[in-house]
Design an enzyme around this catalytic site. Structure first.
Site, short mmCIF file in Angstrom:
data_model
loop_
_atom_site.label_atom_id
_atom_site.label_comp_id
_atom_site.label_asym_id
_atom_site.label_seq_id
_atom_site.Cartn_x
_atom_site.Cartn_y
_atom_site.Cartn_z
N ASP A 130 -4.00 3.99 2.76
CA ASP A 130 -5.44 3.75 2.93
C ASP A 130 -5.73 2.30 3.33
OD1 ASP A 130 -4.95 2.41 0.60
OD2 ASP A 130 -6.51 3.39 -0.58
N ASN A 139 -0.26 4.53 -0.22
CA ASN A 139 -0.86 5.80 0.22
C ASN A 139 -1.64 5.69 1.53
OD1 ASN A 139 -2.93 4.30 -0.73
ND2 ASN A 139 -3.84 5.91 -1.99
N ASP A 179 -6.62 -18.25 -3.76
CA ASP A 179 -7.79 -19.02 -3.31
C ASP A 179 -7.41 -20.17 -2.38
OD1 ASP A 179 -9.49 -17.51 -4.94
OD2 ASP A 179 -9.31 -18.90 -6.63
N ASP A 181 -1.85 -1.27 -3.77
CA ASP A 181 -2.16 -0.52 -4.99
C ASP A 181 -1.02 -0.64 -6.00
OD1 ASP A 181 -0.21 1.39 -4.01
OD2 ASP A 181 -1.79 2.07 -2.64
N GLU A 192 -7.91 -20.96 -15.91
CA GLU A 192 -8.24 -21.56 -14.62
C GLU A 192 -9.40 -22.52 -14.85
OE1 GLU A 192 -9.79 -20.54 -10.12
OE2 GLU A 192 -10.72 -19.73 -11.91
N ASP A 195 0.85 -1.20 0.00
CA ASP A 195 0.00 0.00 0.00
C ASP A 195 0.88 1.24 0.00
OD1 ASP A 195 -1.85 1.99 0.46
OD2 ASP A 195 -2.12 1.48 2.59
O1 TEU Z 1 -12.02 -19.13 -8.69
C1 TEU Z 1 -12.85 -20.12 -9.20
C2 TEU Z 1 -13.14 -21.20 -8.31
O2 TEU Z 1 -13.46 -22.28 -8.75
C3 TEU Z 1 -13.08 -20.92 -6.87
O3 TEU Z 1 -14.34 -20.70 -6.36
C4 TEU Z 1 -12.45 -22.05 -6.21
O4 TEU Z 1 -13.32 -23.12 -6.10
C5 TEU Z 1 -12.02 -21.69 -4.84
O5 TEU Z 1 -11.78 -20.36 -4.72
C6 TEU Z 1 -10.75 -22.43 -4.53
O6 TEU Z 1 -10.61 -22.49 -3.19
C7 TEU Z 1 -11.91 -17.97 -9.42
C8 TEU Z 1 -11.05 -16.97 -8.70
O7 TEU Z 1 -9.74 -17.48 -8.60
C9 TEU Z 1 -11.67 -16.64 -7.38
O8 TEU Z 1 -10.87 -15.80 -6.62
C10 TEU Z 1 -12.99 -16.00 -7.66
O9 TEU Z 1 -13.67 -15.77 -6.45
C11 TEU Z 1 -13.87 -16.86 -8.57
O10 TEU Z 1 -13.17 -17.38 -9.69
C12 TEU Z 1 -14.98 -16.03 -9.14
O11 TEU Z 1 -14.48 -15.13 -10.09
CA CA Z 2 -3.46 2.15 -1.17
#
Ligand code: TEU
Ligand code: CA
Length: 559
Positions: free
Chosen positions: A25, A23, A328, A29, A255, A21
């Site tokens: 907040d 700035n 994730d 960024d 993905e 970050d």
């Molecule tokens: O993730 C897709 C997805 O299948 C996830 O829900 C997954 O099952 C889980 O996060 C894994 O633990 C993608 C992105 O990487 C995720 O950050 C988003 O929330 C999702 O798509 C929706 O865009």
């Molecule tokens: Ca910031």
């Protein structure tokens, strides 16, 4: 196979909100990213995957885009983004952006129009269906973040589809105007000088036209057999390739949850002109049923089997990506290694070694290179992620206790990865001079980038060495293009595999336990190229493996 620049690339993922970050907040960024590029340069990664920085109401931290042509004001301006591209290119670092095109935010003008009336010309840009005779949903599909994949719109008396949150309505890729609109977005960013895209849930964009009920339950989000890897998806990707990607020299990574190695070949075989590579989910599904929010024990045997299956299936038939973590997934060292002070660095180096000697393009998630750990919370209110709250409710609904629900989240919540990066020992780990949007792990005094860079024995420098090995003239080709062979598939404590070509053979041996082990291998040891232990073995019979030991060795395999 024709060689591509991304074959021996190493990708570093940045989750902008949590990186740095500038700035005060409390939110990371783009200027913050620019200020830390030397860290990535020193590491040796040559591609940055930037999680979404587009305008967004941030219900899912940017995976809900309201304008594909604007930068989120809290992340900076278009000028900042252009500066980032320029600063990266000075350092020979390329950028791939996140393309989230299965859905938009509900606040995207396309959806606002689409929702405004059944007659609106953008009505068909999203997936609207009438209720069934009894008023219920058009079918029984579930969503990743809510029980049902359909939300009712009172004004127009129809349901719209969202495989994720209700605030993330699915685009209707069947409509050619939608596809063209996304292709325009892609051209816009590629012309700005980015080098490709990570494509969010790209294998879910094609839905069958009859929207049949799900018949498979308990194996994942209900309906997946209809919307994951539908053959229409391959047609859209080939069209996207013709119209956009073929005009640039890009890395594209899809993905793709719910994929088999055969799907992986379809997506990534160069002759098919779809994607460079995909992210498969088999290995991150061993220790839990994500959809059911249930933990399972991690099995090294299964991990070896899954990774070997993918390594072999895509050899010469496509291209692998390999990863331990992303935004994730929980922190790798906490999940697969041992994050106690005693073994944190050793086990993190071990994990890195196993992954970075495989074929395919490795991905490093921010903080993984300094072995950042999970941060556990004691109350659900401390969790930010919408999926954490969904899982929490799901676990309570089946009659489990609050503590059981927290235990699950403390192992698997996506927030573990999203806690801010630790840069130094200063306030808020040097992430921000304001109040961080998600709490800083108190262990930052020990675990931070400055300390790691200063210590030649740190996980950071081990990652550096692994990247350098992959890019070295002598071993790079073997690691990038060589054959893969799993040794001792029944060994539940040690992962050992060979990488070889006509010139040389590497043996990788990794102890996944906190025990002292001894193993013997038939190959003749020529040289230890890299290890995370201090004593260097001289032969492979009676090889002593300290807890979490990992070795990369050149061996003579001619027996
Ligand atoms: O993730 C897709 C997805 O299948 C996830 O829900 C997954 O099952 C889980 O996060 C894994 O633990 C993608 C992105 O990487 C995720 O950050 C988003 O929330 C999702 O798509 C929706 O865009
Ligand atoms: Ca910031």
């Amino acid at each position: 196979m024709e060689r591509k620049w991304w074959h021996n690339a190493v990708v570093y993922q940045i989750y902008p909100r949590s990186f740095c970050d500038s700035n005060a907040d409390g939110v990371g960024d783009i200027p913050g990213i620019i200020s830390k590029l030397s860290h990535i340069e020193e590491l040796g990664a040559n591609v940055i995957w930037l999680s979404p920085v587009y305008a967004s109401p941030m219900k899912d931290n940017g995976y809900d885009i309201s304008d594909y042509y604007e930068i989120a004001p809290e992340y900076g301006s278009m000028a900042d983004m252009e500066e980032l591209i320029t600063e990266c290119s000075k350092r020979n670092i390329r950028i791939i952006m996140d393309l989230v095109a299965n859905h938009t935010s509900e606040q995207h003008p396309w959806f606002i129009e689409s929702k405004s009336s059944k007659e609106n010309e953008k009505r068909d840009w999203y997936i609207w269906k009438p209720a069934k005779g009894d008023g219920s949903e058009p079918n029984n599909w579930e969503s990743f973040f809510t029980k049902k994949a359909w939300t009712y719109d009172n004004a127009s008396k129809q349901y719209y589809l969202h495989l994720f949150a209700p605030s993330q309505p699915d685009l209707n890729w069947h409509n050619p105007q939608v596809r063209q609109a996304i292709y325009q977005v892609m051209h816009f960013w590629l012309r700005k000088g980015i080098s490709g895209f990570r494509m969010d849930v790209i294998n879910m964009i094609a839905k069958p036209s009859d929207f049949p009920d799900a018949t498979i339950f308990d194996e994942g989000v209900a309906g997946w057999e209809h919307w994951a890897n539908n053959h229409g998806c391959h047609q859209y990707l080939r069209e996207m390739y013709r119209e956009v990607l073929s005009h640039y020299d890009v890395l594209t990574v899809g993905e793709t949850p719910f994929t088999t190695p055969l799907d992986g070949r379809y997506y990534s075989h160069p002759a098919r002109n779809e994607l460079s590579m995909i992210f498969q989910f088999d290995h991150v599904s061993i220790d839990r049923e994500e959809h059911n929010a249930r933990a399972l024990p991690f099995s090294l045997l299964e991990y070896k089997q899954v990774m070997s299956k993918w390594q072999l299936a895509l050899h010469g038939q496509g291209w692998n990506s390999v990863y331990w973590s992303n935004h994730d997934q929980p922190r790798a060292v906490s999940r697969y290694g041992d994050d106690s002070p005693r073994y944190r660095e050793t086990s993190a180096k071990m994990l890195a070694t196993v992954l970075h000697c495989m074929s395919g393009t490795p991905y490093i998630y921010q903080g993984e290179e300094i072995a950042m750990t999970n941060q556990c919370f004691s109350d659900i209110s401390e969790y930010n992620d919408l999926m954490a709250h969904f899982h929490y409710q799901k676990i309570l609904a089946r009659g489990d206790s609050k503590q059981q629900a927290l235990d699950f989240l403390n192992r698997f919540s996506r927030d573990h990865a999203r806690c801010p990066v630790h840069w130094n020992k200063h306030e808020n780990a040097g992430f921000s001079q304001g109040v961080p949007w998600l709490s800083i792990n108190p262990n930052y005094l020990d675990i931070n980038a400055e300390t790691a860079r200063a210590n030649p024995n740190s996980t950071f420098h081990h990652y550096r060495a692994l990247i350098a090995l992959r890019q070295s003239p002598q071993y790079g080709d073997t690691i990038t293009y060589g054959h893969y062979q799993l040794l001792d598939p029944e060994d539940s404590e040690v992962y050992a595999y060979l990488r070889y070509d006509q010139h040389q053979c590497l043996l990788i041996v990794a102890n996944f336990t906190a025990k002292h082990l001894e193993r013997s291998y038939q190959e003749k040891l020529l040289e230890v190229l890299l290890s995370n232990i201090s004593n260097t073995p001289t032969r492979l019979t009676g090889l002593k493996l300290e807890p979490y030991a990992a070795l990369v060795m050149e061996v003579d395999a001619t027996r």
